[in-house]
Scaffold this active site. Structure first.
Site, PDB file in Angstrom:
ATOM      1  N   TYR A 138      47.261  36.239  41.253  1.00 27.60           N
ATOM      2  CA  TYR A 138      46.966  37.148  40.125  1.00 27.60           C
ATOM      3  C   TYR A 138      47.263  38.604  40.478  1.00 27.60           C
ATOM      4  O   TYR A 138      47.436  38.957  41.607  1.00 27.60           O
ATOM      5  CB  TYR A 138      45.592  36.918  39.521  1.00 27.60           C
ATOM      6  N   GLU A 139      47.355  39.405  39.435  1.00 27.98           N
ATOM      7  CA  GLU A 139      47.756  40.816  39.562  1.00 27.98           C
ATOM      8  C   GLU A 139      49.143  40.937  40.196  1.00 27.98           C
ATOM      9  O   GLU A 139      49.452  41.865  40.924  1.00 27.98           O
ATOM     10  CB  GLU A 139      46.709  41.593  40.367  1.00 27.98           C
TER      11      GLU A 139
END
Lengths: 597, 597
Positions: free
Chosen positions: A439-440
């Site tokens: 994620y990110e």
């Protein structure tokens, strides 16, 4: 299950001796920042992290968040812990004083953030996402938006979310389809489905403020047609009281490998006519606004890698000291010993410890550089620090998180068979760590950013300056001292490896972007390993000086020296192999036609 | 969830071109073994693996085995699948014809075993443990014991377990406390608690035959006082019918990170007076008997590393071909493409593919060597093959399993955010893989065995012969061909790295066992990487020859060549760094006093 105690001594060492805390404290706006204040905050944060958050980590994992008819219930104890967290002022630590924040330096909030994430990563995600939403509003929100939302978000009374991803738009936000219809009154009706929304719904606060990427009817295709909107779960009246329920609903939560207590929501906007939102900043510039905040968010996820590694290390260390098994190597019939006596257990623990300390040093140095980049009086210094931060953000995000998977997995291994039993808790760290490289922005996305925007686009100016700094440290390592000589040898080989890889990237990127990209992730790991080794070399130099003086704390500094040496011999030694893959690995990776896979 | 299809073409390639299938078929006792028979068996096994076992893999993981008042219930479909498995004769494949087995070569049963483990590792553990129990009985059981238990175990009517571990005796079996009291009638009453007993109880068969390590009243302390007993769940009458329930009960099952459908039992022996068992072989030689079987068991767990890697690769590959996201690198506004077009996704897939193929080649070559070691007419050949097998077993066990964690984790990464969602199924492979480096001897235990018993004790005779064989392959790699030249370069550096590490181990082991042991796991990985690269180099040579001829199958052989090159550039390139850690890493790992951790 495991206890957690913040590694305050190492945090202080890194802040003071490696990350120039005095320089940060001397920056404009930091008049009240002192060593005493920092020590007091670290102590208080440690109390909260170890006393309130850490004990909920495993129970939260086992119970998880649950969904019932559109409402998400957090795990037992979560709501109360959050209330205490907000009441103690922790949500406001790094926020702007204008909206109730304490405005403390990034360097300090970095150390505090490490504690939350070590103690309870699933919990920490809620304030982390709220901080992201606060920053978006600070950056481009209207005064009306700021006054309506910020004070209660800074105080922790409300939380925030970031709504980017859709089923067809994971890493590729150009594919976002959520619509925003202007109503002619300054508001918009938002409709569409967002997935992977962290704390998209929960029961800890009365309101949740969603920041949502969506397209206006006349928006251009692709990334240039995405706007950013603020959409509260409950409408907010002019007097600040809550109004009607908005048309945004959590239709399900995900069943995930880890961070079970952090609800990952599918949010439906506008199933009943449209969720009311307002535009943040200008139309069609939503992605640009996201990018401005990206450094912060990526840094924070990188910190998860550090934090989970620290937690996994503490957990494994305790077990290795407690567990009695076998006798000393080479001793027959001797007494049973704790497994920390066994050479490979030591190797594993040193591997966890040395990588964790290297990650901390690098992350805090980047955190401090952010303070300098934002607040230094000299524009040239600001620019130079910002360039360093921009270069290192993908490394902090990518390298720390990739490491954390390995470190947490090593932690499981130290536990032997007990590591595979969920009740032990070691496996949770591995399960939680596994999301951090995704994620990110996945590691590949970090690595593309690193070799493209951060290196090739400026023809390697910043990284070459960084490599020159590393060479200066190398030159200071006294080759007549065995530990420093070992570190010098590995650092030298490591810097040479980075130089070779950078030369390859600069020569290849514009001619053959795929060939350069094959090496991007190995290069990111290479740069992380060597940058971590650079910081450990700096730490070793400080330790050597302190050990020669009368200052005391001999134990800490001698441990630092040994740890830096281990890192050089075991971790930094991987650098040339990674450079080899960067420079030679494109053909083998790209040659196979898809149908022959 | 994912489908599975056995990689029959690569299996055939490895068996025929690398592992000397013709030689194995020519061994005494293999008169009926032919290519046609092998192809037919592989086809049938694939049907069963892909059609029956693979579809239960994910559902079994989600449902898990369950415990209720002493009885273990397997997941839905398990019982029926097991019945079909036994009825189809798969339990008997490699067993002795005297007791109903088919006596097929190890090389063939290895390929079939790979399929079971890829399709459904949790299921495969039941026949695997049964095989271990069968071998113990074959090896040292009395005729009465053999006749009583073997036919029904070989036919799959009953299953078997291995009861070694106790809470205080994990890796250290010297600490076993379970007691065996002689009853004067040739039977013993067994009492004590065993943990981590795979399929210690279940509902798939009428009886379960436990093999149990325990101590006689007059037994010496430590490993020399452990005897092996056979303890059935239900007593067996003279006519083969089942008698009374024996006093062995499953008191709980573990809540584990992975292999949820494989019940991991705590077994209580003798809570109600004593479980009746009989002694296998001689008293106090139980551990010795276990050691004789250890090669088989460790090889089988190594195969789990290969099998999970293959499954994870197939899973990730399918997703990478299906998932549309982003455009070709360097192309703005072009059409969306499947993610296999992205350079880093390709790198990840090639990393998974090349390591999986290298592992398969090495494992099957070791499997074939076992056939030669057991059945070759020339005693000198048998001895030489056995020495090779003994050297490589810890590598097959340690390296394949360590790799599988990395490969399965890479598989999660290929899936991006979906990889973290349990429904996708990619995470299960990682969770399942995580046990393989722990049970049947941790990687450290394999590595100790490798540097101690297998290298230092014989002063490196076997490994030096192996390195000479590798140098011969290196010499055959034509440096004027780009792919072969790349492979040659890495293999050469890899063999040199192993040589340096071996020299260090031989110089250090007897003087300073801890210093040697620090390098044991890095050395095991180093030897695995280079041995795998040696096999890939052999494969590349075969491929090059085939591509120059008229034999067809151009696609397969050109893929093999590219894959071998990728392995050389990306995987084998790690070898020198590992050797560096072996040779230089002891001080940093051992210097820190325990209290400074």
């Amino acid at each position: 299950m495991s206890n957690y105690t913040a590694p305050i001594r190492d945090m202080q060492f890194v802040m003071n001796e490696l990350a120039d805390f005095d320089g940060v404290a001397a920056l404009p706006g930091n008049d009240e920042v002192s060593s005493d204040l920092v020590d007091a905050i670290l102590e208080e944060a440690n109390k909260f992290a170890s006393g309130v958050l850490a004990p909920l980590n495993w129970s939260g994992d086992q119970e998880g968040a649950s969904w019932n008819e559109g409402n998400v219930k957090t795990a037992t104890g979560w709501k109360d812990a959050y209330r205490q967290f907000a009441e103690s002022g922790w949500t406001a630590l790094a926020c702007d004083p204008e909206y109730g924040g304490q405005g403390l330096p990034k360097l300090l909030s970095t150390a505090v953030m490490e504690m939350w994430k070590s103690a309870n990563m699933a919990f920490s995600l809620c304030p982390m996402l709220t901080t992201g939403a606060i920053e978006s509003l600070m950056l481009r929100g209207s005064d009306e938006q700021k006054n309506m939302y910020l004070p209660k978000m800074v105080s922790g009374e409300w939380t925030g979310t970031m709504n980017l991803t859709e089923p067809q738009a994971g890493s590729d936000l150009a594919a976002v389809r959520t619509k925003a219809e202007p109503q002619g009154d300054g508001t918009y009706l938002i409709s569409g489905q967002k997935i992977f929304i962290t704390y998209g719904d929960h029961d800890m606060t009365d309101n949740i403020i969603h920041l949502v990427l969506a397209r206006l009817p006349d928006a251009p295709e692709g990334v240039k047609g995405i706007s950013l909107f603020v959409v509260p779960k409950f409408m907010v009246n002019a007097d600040g009281s809550l109004g009607a329920r908005n048309d945004v609903h959590c239709v399900s939560i995900e069943h995930k490998l880890g961070i079970h207590a952090s609800p990952t929501c599918v949010l439906a906007f506008g199933d009943n006519g449209g969720a009311v939102g307002t535009l943040i900043g200008e139309a069609n510039r939503g992605l640009e606004y996201m990018f401005i905040m990206m450094n912060e968010a990526r840094f924070a996820v990188g910190m998860e890698g550090l934090a989970l590694s620290e937690r996994a290390y503490q957990h494994a260390l305790q077990y290795a000291k407690d567990r009695i098994q076998g006798t000393e190597a080479g001793v027959r019939g001797g007494p049973k010993v704790s497994i920390i006596h066994h050479a490979d257990v030591r190797r594993m623990l040193m591997s966890m410890k040395s990588q964790t300390e290297a990650m901390r040093a690098l992350a805090y140095v980047v955190g401090a550089a952010t303070d300098f980049a934002h607040h230094h009086e000299d524009q040239a210094v600001r620019a130079q620090k910002q360039a360093f931060v921009d270069l290192m953000i993908p490394v902090v995000k990518g390298w720390l998180t990739e490491n954390s998977i390995e470190v947490a997995s090593t932690g499981v291994q130290v536990h032997g068979g007990m590591g595979f039993i969920e009740e032990t808790g070691a496996a949770q760290h591995l399960r939680d760590a596994r999301i951090t490289t995704i994620y990110e922005g996945t590691t590949a996305i970090q690595a593309n950013d690193l070799i493209g925007r951060k290196i090739a686009r400026e023809n390697g100016v910043t990284i070459k300056a960084l490599l020159a700094e590393m060479r200066e440290v190398e030159a200071q390592l006294d080759a007549s001292d065995p530990a420093l000589a070992a570190i010098r040898r590995s650092l030298s080989a490591g810097v040479t490896a980075v130089e070779e890889a950078v030369a390859y990237i600069l020569a290849t990127y514009n001619e053959d972007i795929k060939a350069a990209s094959v090496g991007s992730v190995p290069f990111l790991k290479l740069l992380g390993i060597v940058a971590g080794g650079w910081q450990m070399a700096r730490a070793a130099l400080v330790a050597k000086t302190k050990l020669a003086g009368q200052g005391g704390d001999h134990g800490f500094y001698s441990a630092k020296l040994v740890t830096a040496r281990f890192y050089a011999d075991h971790v930094m030694a991987q650098a040339p192999g990674l450079a080899y893959a960067v420079v030679n690995g494109a053909t083998g990776a790209l040659e196979l036609p898809e149908e022959l896979f």
